[in-house]
Motif scaffolding. Structure first.
Motif, PDB file in Angstrom:
ATOM      1  N   UNK A   1    -116.811  11.279  67.206  1.00  0.00           N
ATOM      2  CA  UNK A   1    -116.121  12.591  66.983  1.00  0.00           C
ATOM      3  C   UNK A   1    -116.579  13.614  66.277  1.00  0.00           C
ATOM      4  N   UNK A   2    -116.500  14.992  66.713  1.00  0.00           N
ATOM      5  CA  UNK A   2    -117.276  15.930  66.147  1.00  0.00           C
ATOM      6  C   UNK A   2    -116.412  17.211  66.038  1.00  0.00           C
ATOM      7  N   UNK A   3    -117.164  18.430  66.288  1.00  0.00           N
ATOM      8  CA  UNK A   3    -116.662  19.655  66.168  1.00  0.00           C
ATOM      9  C   UNK A   3    -117.286  20.818  67.085  1.00  0.00           C
ATOM     10  N   UNK A   4    -116.726  21.510  67.043  1.00  0.00           N
ATOM     11  CA  UNK A   4    -117.382  22.932  67.947  1.00  0.00           C
ATOM     12  C   UNK A   4    -117.010  24.270  67.144  1.00  0.00           C
ATOM     13  N   UNK A   5    -118.167  24.372  66.273  1.00  0.00           N
ATOM     14  CA  UNK A   5    -117.872  25.548  65.133  1.00  0.00           C
ATOM     15  C   UNK A   5    -118.952  25.867  64.726  1.00  0.00           C
ATOM     16  N   UNK A   6    -119.124  27.174  64.007  1.00  0.00           N
ATOM     17  CA  UNK A   6    -120.300  27.796  63.257  1.00  0.00           C
ATOM     18  C   UNK A   6    -120.921  26.768  62.404  1.00  0.00           C
TER      19      UNK A   6
ATOM     20  N   UNK B   1    -111.114  22.856  63.095  1.00  0.00           N
ATOM     21  CA  UNK B   1    -112.028  23.733  62.448  1.00  0.00           C
ATOM     22  C   UNK B   1    -111.189  24.943  62.187  1.00  0.00           C
ATOM     23  N   UNK B   2    -110.073  24.873  61.820  1.00  0.00           N
ATOM     24  CA  UNK B   2    -109.339  26.203  61.394  1.00  0.00           C
ATOM     25  C   UNK B   2    -109.787  26.942  60.368  1.00  0.00           C
ATOM     26  N   UNK B   3    -110.533  26.301  59.317  1.00  0.00           N
ATOM     27  CA  UNK B   3    -111.268  27.118  58.275  1.00  0.00           C
ATOM     28  C   UNK B   3    -112.119  27.960  58.564  1.00  0.00           C
ATOM     29  N   UNK B   4    -112.758  27.706  59.721  1.00  0.00           N
ATOM     30  CA  UNK B   4    -114.123  28.093  60.292  1.00  0.00           C
ATOM     31  C   UNK B   4    -113.776  29.097  61.378  1.00  0.00           C
TER      32      UNK B   4
ATOM     33  N   UNK C   1    -118.329  13.166  62.602  1.00  0.00           N
ATOM     34  CA  UNK C   1    -119.365  14.272  62.177  1.00  0.00           C
ATOM     35  C   UNK C   1    -118.558  15.611  61.426  1.00  0.00           C
ATOM     36  N   UNK C   2    -117.362  15.552  61.533  1.00  0.00           N
ATOM     37  CA  UNK C   2    -116.545  16.678  60.744  1.00  0.00           C
ATOM     38  C   UNK C   2    -115.736  16.456  59.892  1.00  0.00           C
ATOM     39  N   UNK C   3    -115.729  16.852  58.662  1.00  0.00           N
ATOM     40  CA  UNK C   3    -114.628  16.551  57.442  1.00  0.00           C
ATOM     41  C   UNK C   3    -113.261  17.110  57.683  1.00  0.00           C
ATOM     42  N   UNK C   4    -113.112  17.978  58.490  1.00  0.00           N
ATOM     43  CA  UNK C   4    -111.735  18.522  58.914  1.00  0.00           C
ATOM     44  C   UNK C   4    -110.968  17.348  59.828  1.00  0.00           C
ATOM     45  N   UNK C   5    -111.863  16.323  60.173  1.00  0.00           N
ATOM     46  CA  UNK C   5    -111.011  15.442  61.192  1.00  0.00           C
ATOM     47  C   UNK C   5    -110.523  14.167  60.370  1.00  0.00           C
TER      48      UNK C   5
ATOM     49  N   UNK D   1    -111.324  30.184  53.037  1.00  0.00           N
ATOM     50  CA  UNK D   1    -112.457  30.370  54.153  1.00  0.00           C
ATOM     51  C   UNK D   1    -113.981  30.036  53.747  1.00  0.00           C
ATOM     52  N   UNK D   2    -114.634  29.485  54.865  1.00  0.00           N
ATOM     53  CA  UNK D   2    -116.161  29.467  54.378  1.00  0.00           C
ATOM     54  C   UNK D   2    -116.725  30.729  54.266  1.00  0.00           C
ATOM     55  N   UNK D   3    -116.196  32.013  54.734  1.00  0.00           N
ATOM     56  CA  UNK D   3    -116.719  33.414  54.723  1.00  0.00           C
ATOM     57  C   UNK D   3    -116.524  33.591  52.982  1.00  0.00           C
TER      58      UNK D   3
END
Length: 248
Positions: free
Chosen positions: A29-34, A72-75, A113-117, A203-205
């Motif tokens: 399981x992963x993510x599609x993100x910055x 990946x909503x926070x990104x 691979x993604x903490x949000x999951x 946000x990460x930003x």
């Protein structure tokens, strides 16, 4: 033909033969993100899938569908990031699990691979608790790597930050052709966190305009290979000692 552990690469007759020899299915399981300017958007998925293949080979497990997009909503302010709403993610993953249960799998290892999951996978795993004989476990990859990083990483508290030294090193070991070392950097957090023990939802930003934090410029393939090898060995050890699934 390729001797693959991936169900998607098998015919249905080959799957039937391979399934008769194992009850263990691994779900990457992963993510599609910055993931910084130096790593691809699918880094979390690529790492989860790479670890899954190595573990499956060691324990003769099968690998089910890879879930490439997570929450990946926070990104999602960074270009290219794709996110799935939690209720949709859970419904999709739950249907995948139900299908695999139908074909007789009893042991489910989520390599995530993604903490949000993490919370969504946990909720599905708990929902399986009432089913007799079903075992399930989740590897939260980047937190798991902190268990095996002794004497490897050199960038201190930020070594495991987003797309930092650890993440970049692992990608260099698994997919060096997708890493642009010329764009690695050293990024300190914009704001120091005086209350790290409290969960916050920014946000990460808020901490990085680059979509990465830490010192990716200190990464190396050698460090990444050590982390990958240790992580796989640790997972195989768990499967052998706790679930009684022998490794090789």
């Amino acid at each position: 033909m390729k001797n693959s552990s991936l169900m998607k690469e098998m015919s249905w007759t080959e799957f039937r033969e391979r399934k008769a020899k194992t009850d263990l299915v691994i779900l990457p399981v992963g993510a599609f993100e910055v993931y910084g300017p130096h790593l691809p958007l699918g880094s979390d998925t690529l790492v989860a899938a790479g670890l899954a293949e190595r573990v499956a080979e060691r324990v003769d497990a099968l690998i089910g569908p890879t879930l490439e997009v997570g929450d990946s909503s926070m990104l999602d302010e960074f270009p290219g990031t794709v996110t799935i709403r939690p209720e949709h993610f859970k419904a999709y993953l739950n249907d995948v699990v139900d299908s695999l249960l139908k074909w007789g799998f009893k042991d489910f290892l989520f390599i995530n691979g993604h903490a949000g999951n993490v919370p969504m996978i946990s909720q599905i795993a708990y929902s399986l608790r009432e089913r007799t004989g079903i075992r399930k476990a989740q590897i939260d990859v980047w937190r798991f790597m902190q268990r095996v990083d002794q004497d490897v990483l050199k960038s201190g508290p930020l070594a495991h930050s987003h797309a930092g030294e650890a993440g970049t090193s692992v990608m260099l070991a698994l997919h060096p052709e997708l890493v642009n070392m010329e764009k690695t950097m050293s990024v300190e957090r914009k704001k120091q966190d005086a209350f790290p023990e409290i969960m916050k939802y920014g946000k990460l930003s808020d901490n990085s305009e680059w979509g990465t934090v830490g010192h990716s410029n200190q990464a190396s393939a050698e460090k990444g290979q050590i982390l990958v090898d240790r992580a796989v060995e640790r997972m195989v050890q768990f499967l052998g000692e706790v679930w009684g699934i022998p490794g090789k």
